[in-house]
Design an enzyme around this catalytic site. Sequence first.
Site, PDB file in Angstrom:
ATOM      1  N   LYS B  78     -14.319  25.716 -11.256  1.00 31.25           N
ATOM      2  CA  LYS B  78     -13.704  24.512 -11.826  1.00 31.25           C
ATOM      3  C   LYS B  78     -14.778  23.453 -12.030  1.00 31.25           C
ATOM      4  CE  LYS B  78      -9.811  21.320 -10.886  1.00 31.25           C
ATOM      5  NZ  LYS B  78      -8.778  20.937  -9.911  1.00 31.25           N
ATOM      6  N   SER B 159      -4.014  20.489 -11.818  1.00 29.46           N
ATOM      7  CA  SER B 159      -5.173  20.211 -12.648  1.00 29.46           C
ATOM      8  C   SER B 159      -6.093  21.407 -12.864  1.00 29.46           C
ATOM      9  CB  SER B 159      -5.974  19.079 -12.021  1.00 29.46           C
ATOM     10  OG  SER B 159      -6.540  19.504 -10.787  1.00 29.46           O
ATOM     11  N   SER B 183      -2.664  21.107  -7.305  1.00 28.67           N
ATOM     12  CA  SER B 183      -3.517  21.467  -8.437  1.00 28.67           C
ATOM     13  C   SER B 183      -4.024  22.901  -8.448  1.00 28.67           C
ATOM     14  CB  SER B 183      -4.715  20.520  -8.516  1.00 28.67           C
ATOM     15  OG  SER B 183      -4.319  19.298  -9.088  1.00 28.67           O
TER      16      SER B 183
END
Lengths: 490, 494
Positions: B78, B159, B183
Amino acid sequence: MSHWIEGQTGLWEIVIGLEIHAQIISMAKLFSGAATFFGGAPNTQVALFDAAFPGMLPVVNAKCIEQAVRTGLGLNAHINKYSVFARKNYFYADLPAGYQISQHELPIVGPGLVAIDLSDGTSRTIRIERLHLEQDAGKSLHDRHPTRSFIDLNRAGVALMEIVSQPDMHSSEEAAAYVRKLRSILRYLGSCDGNMQEGSLRCDVNVSVRRPDEDFRTRCEIKNINSVRFVVQAIEYEAHRHVRVYESGGSIEQETRFFDSSSGKTLPMRSKEMVHDYRYFQDPDLVPLMLDETFIEDIRTNLPELPDQKKSRFMNIYGLPAYAAGILVEDRETAEYYETVAKGRDPKIVANWVMTSLFGALHRSGREISDSPISADHLGQLIDLIGDGTISSHIAKSVFESMLETGQEPSAIVTAKGLKQVTDSKVIERAIDEVMRQHADKVALYRGGQVRILGWFIGQVMKATDGKANPEKLSTLIKKKLAGSTLSSV
Amino acid sequence: MTALVDLSLADARTGLNRGDFTSVELTEAHLRAIERRRFLNAFITETPEIAIAQAKASDRRRRAGQVGTMEGLPIAIKDIFCTEGLLTTAASHILDGFRPPYEATVSARLRAAGAVTLGKTNMDEFAMGSSNMTSYYGNVLNPWQRHGAPEIKLVPGGSSGGSAAAVAARLCLAAVGTDTGGSIRQPSSFCGIVGLKPTYGRCSRWGLIAFASSLDQAGPMTRTIRDSALMLGAMSGYDSKDSTSAQVPVPDFEGALTGEIHGLKVGVPCEYRPDGLAPEVIALWDKGISWLKAAGAEPMEISLPHTQYALATYYIIAPAEASSNLARYDGVRYGLRKAGNSSLNEMYMQTRAAGFGQEVQRRVLIGTYVLSAGYYDAYYLKAQKVRTLIIRDFQQAFKTVDVILTPTTPTPAFAMGEQMDDPITMYLNDIFTVPISLAGLPGLSVPAGLSPEGLPLGLQIIGRPFEEQTVLKVGGVLETAACFTQRPSLAVAN
């Protein structure tokens, strides 16, 4: 310098509280491993954390915690076993993270006490409200470019102790004595070097005035004062300003001011609209600081003798008056110097030499005792030379001056300059006889009853022996000769 | 033979160990997949050259007998983890051009275990969002589609939307995500993969760009429970550079996957069944309960009475911390700077106005507000107190039960444009995940079935602090029972 200001409408009492920022002596910063030396080239002592790079986290430096606890114990203060780091949020170019890590509601050190000595011989106790740990900010350099400011982050993140007093002081003298005493304690503890010029010790002074027996009135905070002299000047100016404003019917607004040393005035720093809301909250990157009893007790056990203890010891074992003892212990090196010289010697004579001759000489040359050209051993030897009659006190003064210049040991100077005291009665008598022969008229006057001119005779003989004649012998012999008992020897 | 991109981490590990293929072959297969599915926009930065170089180095190490736990396995990271020398954006304009001179502990540990990194995945800006729609680098497409409606573009959740989409679409064997209020778990549920948010403190936050420091936690996003266990082992462990990282040993997570849950007590909280909860979600939850019961566990109803306050509490605490954490993005030292011949304050304002998207600005404003003098007590302080009550709810429950089972999300993936008008509706996505974050507990989302529209739905298993082993073990039982083998329609073909 007094407690009261006499205004046109009556007396006003000055009320003073101090916040002192003391930079902790440690190799690394409070939350990063970057170095803390003073005077490094700009931005050479900056860890990624200090520059607030994304994802960088604080790790508390145990040495700084130890120093804060040591200081708290030195201030006779309560140590909080549970304390919390909080973020103080504001934007400024020399505060890279946009917040300063500080302690807000739960500081590491709680209430304490500091005793101060005043020039009239009295002592007072000033209450400490708290001591907390926080990060120093970087420096903004505004003088390197006509339109831009430069930022040096070497200081960003260096550990500070903020020591907050109660509003217990009522004159600039008390405030000055408090700053000196605090600095003295910090230096004894080795937790701060107390260097105000380099900014390791900075004072924020809160000043207000009030009528006798009235509640506190609005205070103004004068930020970042970097010498004791300026603390005194700033308080005097600010207190009188308050009186002037009140007596002309005005009111004082709570504000932050700074001291302009060139004009001796305080001036407003920020306008009221710029008052910060710091939005304190517990720093979620750090866990609460928990100290155990052993950690605190270990530090307590290893505390050095502090100024107050040393002072009473000096009074007890050396028989010094409080004033002299107070002066000798203010600085740890001075006290050590004194004790080295005083060992096996008359403590009062030593105190006199240290406080008058040595302090005077150091003051004239702007030196600290740590780089005194006369070592404690040498001063001791000089005092011994007087004691065993090798030189007179009078000659000792000039030997002292030579020691200052050359750093040589006193016996070498005495030998080289031939300053050894003349104790041989025959030599002294010859000199007396010569003076009397040359000044037969004065001898007659003396014998005619003008005994007051004895001193003049002594002076003449001293001059003739380059000051080396043993004063006691000289005095005994010359009295005898002037009385006429040994005229036969002429 | 199964296509290389369809392998689990564990099977790929076996294949590499057996010499069926090399890390370079495995990596190239994924790089081709990334190229073919670039329209998903799952990556902000692809690093094929680095990946190939790492794969070659891994093959060399293997020949020399050095085999780490993630040796030669291609994964994605990420873009909230700082990666040394490599563009790191947190999907924000304000970090334009930022190449950190350091590597986050989590990604460094994965690399040290031999993992090959394919690139940096897309996400909501600063991890603030549940749709991946707040990314400065554009939204991510969910590789799943509603039955008969391929024209409707679905969000992957957020997210960690890029990570979830990449894992689901077979662009990487696994990915690292972060979870602040859901997330990892919510996008895992939306994309039909396994997502684990470990206990707070299990994985180091050093080098992880902070959103809300007291909640942020990195975790694995994988296609199987075993993979989750394998990857967690490589990521976690105490880190002296993170004061909030826990000094607990890293157990053998994979070894815990025994399937043996006889007598295990499973809590089913009544507060997680609000009026109007979609019937398919309720149905799947009930199925999950019966699967665990069939395996010998003992389900029992429990109460977590402060659940209804969790979302409000979260949306005070997280923005408060964010408002402070994001103060450093000021245009002075890195990233975007907007300034003419302006004053310092103007530079701050222009930089931050241009650099932060709408959602980030909203949360910075909320956070600043709740910490302000006069509001602090009513908002931030009260939220902290409620957080304590929520923690107590769980402590109380865990005196009786060993794990708690809930749905991961109240709905399956929604379409882009849906739920966008009102931020509150969007925040409701996190209603089942946020309480666990506030309590710092481990939470695992396991894909358990499809909605009537053909979209994946996850079930969440919550455990005691640092009992990821139990959570994973129960997850393994659910995984076996659910037999979730469906692939998203936009996944790379076999």
